[in-house]
Design an enzyme around this catalytic site. Structure first.
Site, PDB file in Angstrom:
ATOM      1  N   ASP A 105       3.388  10.453  55.946  1.00  0.00           N
ATOM      2  CA  ASP A 105       4.142   9.639  54.998  1.00  0.00           C
ATOM      3  C   ASP A 105       3.347   8.397  54.611  1.00  0.00           C
ATOM      4  OD1 ASP A 105       6.241   8.758  53.423  1.00  0.00           O
ATOM      5  OD2 ASP A 105       7.726   8.784  55.031  1.00  0.00           O
ATOM      6  N   CYS A 156      14.719  15.434  50.830  1.00  0.00           N
ATOM      7  CA  CYS A 156      15.258  14.647  51.933  1.00  0.00           C
ATOM      8  C   CYS A 156      16.233  13.579  51.451  1.00  0.00           C
ATOM      9  CB  CYS A 156      14.107  13.996  52.701  1.00  0.00           C
ATOM     10  SG  CYS A 156      14.559  13.507  54.378  1.00  0.00           S
TER      11      CYS A 156
END
Length: 201
Positions: free
Chosen positions: A126, A6
């Site tokens: 996360d 990412c």
């Protein structure tokens, strides 16, 4: 093991990720992120990776409908709505525009661990401070891991990804700062190393 790299902003790093064996690349378009990509940078990543791996638009401060329309305009496969600002109505609105929406959250912010609870295709768990690169206590997931397609993220690096996979057995992993040499500055070597170690599990 599904691997997402990412925070990409260049065709070069998208190519490295794809060739290393990643299954997805993410482009961050948050207004406040050090990894924020411009439209032109996003297009460069998509031109290199599109059609080869999943391409994911990552947002946390853009209205869901705007994010979905941006994804369509630029050609992303997926919109990832990151954080507690998005509710079920936001996911429903985005899904009217794009067919694939992912939900990203943390245990501290949202204990709703069921994949698909808000209509999402994939759930990403996360760290409490997304994008910080800070490690978090994955043992909390050992007995609470969701079923289905879910990714673990937050503080992962080439050095600890194998341990993380062994601890919580996710469907996939997601990395951004863990393959950088400075905030927003990716390393081709670290990307290759991370993917190799993740796929070795």
């Amino acid at each position: 093991m599904y691997v997402k790299i990412c925070g990409l902003r260049t065709a070069e790093h998208a190519r490295v990720a794809v060739e290393a064996g990643a299954q997805a690349v993410g482009v961050v378009m948050n207004a406040t992120s050090s990894r924020r990509a411009t439209d032109d940078e996003a297009r460069a990543v998509l031109a290199e990776a599109g059609g080869r791996v999943d391409t994911v638009l990552v947002v946390n401060d853009m209205p869901a409908v705007e994010a979905a329309r941006t994804a369509v305009r630029l050609g992303f496969d997926v919109v990832q709505l990151h954080g507690p600002a998005y509710d079920e109505a936001d996911f429903a609105a985005a899904l009217e525009i794009v067919p694939r929406v992912w939900r990203a959250t943390s245990l501290d912010l949202d204990p709703l661990l069921e994949v698909g609870a808000l209509g999402e295709e994939v759930l990403l768990l996360d760290a409490p401070k997304p994008g910080s690169g800070e490690r978090w206590d994955l043992s909390a997931l050992a007995s609470r891991a969701p079923d289905g397609h879910w990714l673990v993220a937050g503080g992962l690096t080439p050095d600890n990804v194998a341990e993380a996979v062994a601890t919580v057995r996710p469907w996939g992993v997601d990395v951004s700062s863990g393959v950088e040499v400075a905030p927003g500055e990716k390393s081709s070597e670290l990307i290759r190393d991370f993917v190799a170690r993740a796929l070795a599990n």
